[in-house]
Design an enzyme around this catalytic site. Structure first.
Site, mmCIF file in Angstrom:
data_model
loop_
_atom_site.group_PDB
_atom_site.id
_atom_site.type_symbol
_atom_site.label_atom_id
_atom_site.label_comp_id
_atom_site.label_asym_id
_atom_site.label_seq_id
_atom_site.Cartn_x
_atom_site.Cartn_y
_atom_site.Cartn_z
ATOM 1 C CE LYS A 11 -1.971 3.049 2.016
ATOM 2 N NZ LYS A 11 -1.808 4.466 1.590
ATOM 3 C CB THR A 54 6.379 8.234 15.626
ATOM 4 O OG1 THR A 54 7.723 8.278 15.118
ATOM 5 C CG2 THR A 54 6.383 7.506 16.953
ATOM 6 C CB VAL A 99 0.443 6.198 11.053
ATOM 7 C CG1 VAL A 99 -0.143 5.022 10.280
ATOM 8 C CG2 VAL A 99 -0.415 7.436 10.806
ATOM 9 C CD GLU A 143 12.788 4.308 8.245
ATOM 10 O OE1 GLU A 143 12.949 5.162 9.160
ATOM 11 O OE2 GLU A 143 12.627 4.607 7.066
ATOM 12 C CB CYS A 197 12.819 9.017 8.100
ATOM 13 S SG CYS A 197 13.749 7.968 6.994
HETATM 14 P P1 NDP Z 1 1.685 8.627 7.544
HETATM 15 O O1 NDP Z 1 2.384 7.910 8.617
HETATM 16 O O2 NDP Z 1 0.288 9.064 7.761
HETATM 17 O O3 NDP Z 1 1.644 7.734 6.186
HETATM 18 C C1 NDP Z 1 2.529 6.681 5.869
HETATM 19 C C2 NDP Z 1 1.749 5.550 5.196
HETATM 20 O O4 NDP Z 1 0.808 5.004 6.131
HETATM 21 C C3 NDP Z 1 0.922 5.990 3.996
HETATM 22 O O5 NDP Z 1 0.886 4.958 3.027
HETATM 23 C C4 NDP Z 1 -0.433 6.196 4.627
HETATM 24 O O6 NDP Z 1 -1.477 6.149 3.687
HETATM 25 C C5 NDP Z 1 -0.500 5.033 5.575
HETATM 26 N N1 NDP Z 1 -1.483 5.170 6.642
HETATM 27 C C6 NDP Z 1 -2.113 6.299 7.068
HETATM 28 N N2 NDP Z 1 -2.980 6.002 8.061
HETATM 29 C C7 NDP Z 1 -2.889 4.673 8.280
HETATM 30 C C8 NDP Z 1 -3.509 3.754 9.189
HETATM 31 N N3 NDP Z 1 -4.399 4.165 10.082
HETATM 32 N N4 NDP Z 1 -3.151 2.471 9.140
HETATM 33 C C9 NDP Z 1 -2.219 2.031 8.263
HETATM 34 N N5 NDP Z 1 -1.624 2.839 7.358
HETATM 35 C C10 NDP Z 1 -1.944 4.134 7.370
HETATM 36 O O7 NDP Z 1 2.558 9.839 7.108
HETATM 37 P P2 NDP Z 1 2.040 11.159 6.395
HETATM 38 O O8 NDP Z 1 2.109 10.922 4.975
HETATM 39 O O9 NDP Z 1 0.712 11.640 6.893
HETATM 40 O O10 NDP Z 1 3.118 12.187 6.909
HETATM 41 C C11 NDP Z 1 2.955 12.733 8.209
HETATM 42 C C12 NDP Z 1 4.252 12.817 8.925
HETATM 43 O O11 NDP Z 1 4.846 11.534 9.010
HETATM 44 C C13 NDP Z 1 5.288 13.651 8.225
HETATM 45 O O12 NDP Z 1 5.114 14.981 8.496
HETATM 46 C C14 NDP Z 1 6.541 13.082 8.799
HETATM 47 O O13 NDP Z 1 6.783 13.684 10.058
HETATM 48 C C15 NDP Z 1 6.239 11.621 8.987
HETATM 49 N N6 NDP Z 1 6.727 10.756 7.881
HETATM 50 C C16 NDP Z 1 7.804 9.972 8.096
HETATM 51 C C17 NDP Z 1 8.309 9.211 7.072
HETATM 52 C C18 NDP Z 1 9.513 8.366 7.230
HETATM 53 O O14 NDP Z 1 10.186 8.087 6.239
HETATM 54 N N7 NDP Z 1 9.807 7.876 8.411
HETATM 55 C C19 NDP Z 1 7.729 9.230 5.740
HETATM 56 C C20 NDP Z 1 6.545 10.045 5.625
HETATM 57 C C21 NDP Z 1 6.088 10.775 6.674
HETATM 58 P P3 NDP Z 1 -2.033 7.511 3.073
HETATM 59 O O15 NDP Z 1 -0.881 8.191 2.442
HETATM 60 O O16 NDP Z 1 -3.003 7.025 2.106
HETATM 61 O O17 NDP Z 1 -2.608 8.277 4.231
#
Ligand code: NDP
Length: 507
Positions: A194, A250, A252, A271, A305
């Site tokens: 996903k 973190t 989610v 991660e 990240c």
């Molecule tokens: P999220 O953690 O929301 O999204 C990461 C993935 O999880 C996406 O595919 C998202 O889908 C999916 N997801 C969202 N909600 C759920 C759920 N309840 N259960 C399972 N999967 C879910 O990150 P965001 O894109 O909203 O970014 C928000 C913040 O996260 C950023 O500002 C940053 O701080 C951090 N981040 C960290 C990353 C890293 O590499 N460690 C990468 C991206 C973000 P969908 O996109 O469809 O919501």
């Protein structure tokens, strides 16, 4: 508005050339639409035009994808074929990523706002990971124990874990799925992926190419375009998913782990975020450190990240270091990611832009000094934030502790190595850190004292696929890459063989 930063607006004639692509989800070897008929669009965050239309998968498609992966695992050839055969398919996959690199880099640049030149480089890195994982496939062979006495022989065999769900974010779409999928495949698992709904294009293109060009059997890799809720949430709680590997926030990540525990106690790999410090001692190579600080915080617009979003500079050199940083930050070319000169592209989406701006506002309210940036760039389209630097940041300020995920640097100071280590370790995260010093004692002592999954000495965001990657504390669980990465997707089964007669338990 800081008028000293050069902004490269998109060329209006080039804008007209940007075409939208229509995608299908990939389930059981077929291109599928959502049963509901619903679709969603992605607009380029740099150009504000539609670049992708995707089926909005829901619970029906999620359950179908898990069923397809389960069928492929229980009845299909993939887990049963020799490791050499799996290696060949994974190696071909590396080649096909290279063959499609230019087209796929364009998809990623348009969907994510990252510079095209950088996206193209990422394709090469991703292909390199598939090559590395291909090599590992034949080394998942378990162990024998022949020293357990005359009557006992032990075997530890490695079996594929089963169906794995991979949930990936928007910042490095193909690269992050490549840190997971080829290792799961090397182990003999089947997968449901996903991607983020903001950047699903290359993961969908990859899944189709894996089957049609690399010879991966149908149903081994299934990809769902759709939203975290319901698709990601359903995968986390699904009873037929044996492991979930998640990269993202973190918050989610915690909810994924909670659902995994509450459902079938599936294995979880996470991660997550970081607040990664670079610590600069007075004897550092200052030129190199300045460049690495800029790269660390502004690479991928800070949406990383591993972003080096805080630096700790020794108090005796801090003032001059900041002066030089500010001068260099103003030289960074910001703007249209399709322009080859641009280093800092567009912010992923308006909601995220607001989050970054609110961090900037909070930092000012809490007393940090805005040295440069802090504003939106004036642009006819797209979402761009100036390279921003705060000095006078104190360890307790929000900007020193929380992940901004944008082009915003916090500068803190320290008196000695002990104080630096205290500040480095006094946050919830522990993904990576770096130390800059020419003195081996200083550098090594510091590296040992930082609680982080990766510590760089005199470099930043550097490495190789051989080296494990992951975080301490709230930066995650488990490690990706490295020689054990494929083992994460296996179960160890112990087989004990008794030789000769049995000494009776009941006399
Ligand atoms: P999220 O953690 O929301 O999204 C990461 C993935 O999880 C996406 O595919 C998202 O889908 C999916 N997801 C969202 N909600 C759920 C759920 N309840 N259960 C399972 N999967 C879910 O990150 P965001 O894109 O909203 O970014 C928000 C913040 O996260 C950023 O500002 C940053 O701080 C951090 N981040 C960290 C990353 C890293 O590499 N460690 C990468 C991206 C973000 P969908 O996109 O469809 O919501």
């Amino acid at each position: 508005m800081n008028d000293k930063v050069i902004f490269y607006a998109a060329d209006p004639s080039a804008l007209a050339q940007i075409k939208s692509k229509t995608y299908r989800a990939r389930i059981g070897g077929k291109d599928v639409e959502a049963a509901s008929g619903k679709t969603f669009e992605r607009r380029s965050p740099a150009h504000d035009v539609v670049v992708g239309v995707y089926p909005e998968c829901g619970l029906v498609e999620t359950d179908n994808a898990v069923a397809a992966a389960k069928q492929a695992f229980e009845k299909g050839p993939w887990p049963r074929m020799s490791a050499a055969e799996r290696e060949a398919v994974i190696r071909k996959s590396a080649q096909l990523i290279r063959a499609h690199a230019k087209d796929w880099a364009l998809v990623e640049s348009l969907e994510s706002g990252k510079p095209y030149a950088q996206a193209l480089e990422e394709m090469g890195w991703a292909a390199g990971i598939w090559d590395y994982a291909a090599g590992l496939a034949r080394h998942i062979h378990g162990e024998t124990y022949n020293q357990l006495g005359e009557q006992t022989m032990g075997l530890v065999v490695r079996e594929p874990l089963g169906v794995v769900a991979l949930i990936t974010p928007w910042n490095f779409p193909l690269l992050i799925v490549s840190q997971k999928l080829p290792f799961a495949l090397a182990a003999g698992c089947t997968a449901v992926v996903k991607p983020s709904e903001l950047t699903s294009g290359t993961t969908l293109l990859l899944a189709k190419a894996l089957e049609e060009e690399a010879g991966l059997p149908a149903g081994v890799v299934n990809v769902l375009s759709g939203f975290g809720n319901p698709v990601g949430a359903r995968l986390s709680e699904h009873p037929d998913v044996d492991m979930i590997s998640f990269t993202g926030s973190t918050g989610v990540g915690k909810s994924v782990a909670a659902s995994a525990a509450a459902s079938n106690l599936k294995k979880v790999a996470l991660e997550l975020g970081g607040k990664n410090p670079q610590v600069i001692f007075p004897d550092a190579d200052i030129e190199a450190a300045l460049d690495a600080v800029l790269f660390g915080v502004y690479f991928n617009m800070g949406e990383c990240c591993n972003s080096g979003s805080r630096i700790l500079v020794h108090e005796t050199i801090a003032e001059d270091f900041v002066k030089q940083l500010v001068a260099r930050a103003k030289k960074i070319k910001v703007g249209d990611p399709l322009n080859p000169d641009v280093k800092l592209g567009a912010i992923i989406e308006p909601k995220h832009k607001l989050k970054i701006l609110s961090h900037i506002e909070t930092a000012q309210k809490e007393g940090a000094k805005l040295e440069t940036g802090g504003q939106l760039m004036k642009s006819p389209c797209g979402c761009y934030i100036e390279p921003t630097i705060f000095s006078g940041v104190k360890p307790q300020m929000t900007i020193a502790r929380e992940e901004v995920f944008g082009p915003v640097l916090s500068v803190l100071t320290f008196k000695d190595a002990d104080e630096a280590a205290r500040i480095v370790n006094d946050v919830a995260y522990g993904l990576s850190a770096s130390v800059w010093s020419k003195d081996v004692d200083t550098a090594f002592k510091a590296a040992r004292s930082f609680r982080a999954g990766t510590v760089w000495i005199n470099t930043f965001m550097d490495g190789a696929n051989e080296l494990p990657f992951g975080g301490y504390r709230q930066s995650g669980l488990g490690r990706e890459l490295g020689k054990d990465a494929a083992l994460e997707y296996t179960e160890a089964k112990t087989i004990v063989l008794h030789l000769g007669g049995r000494s009776p338990w009941l006399n």
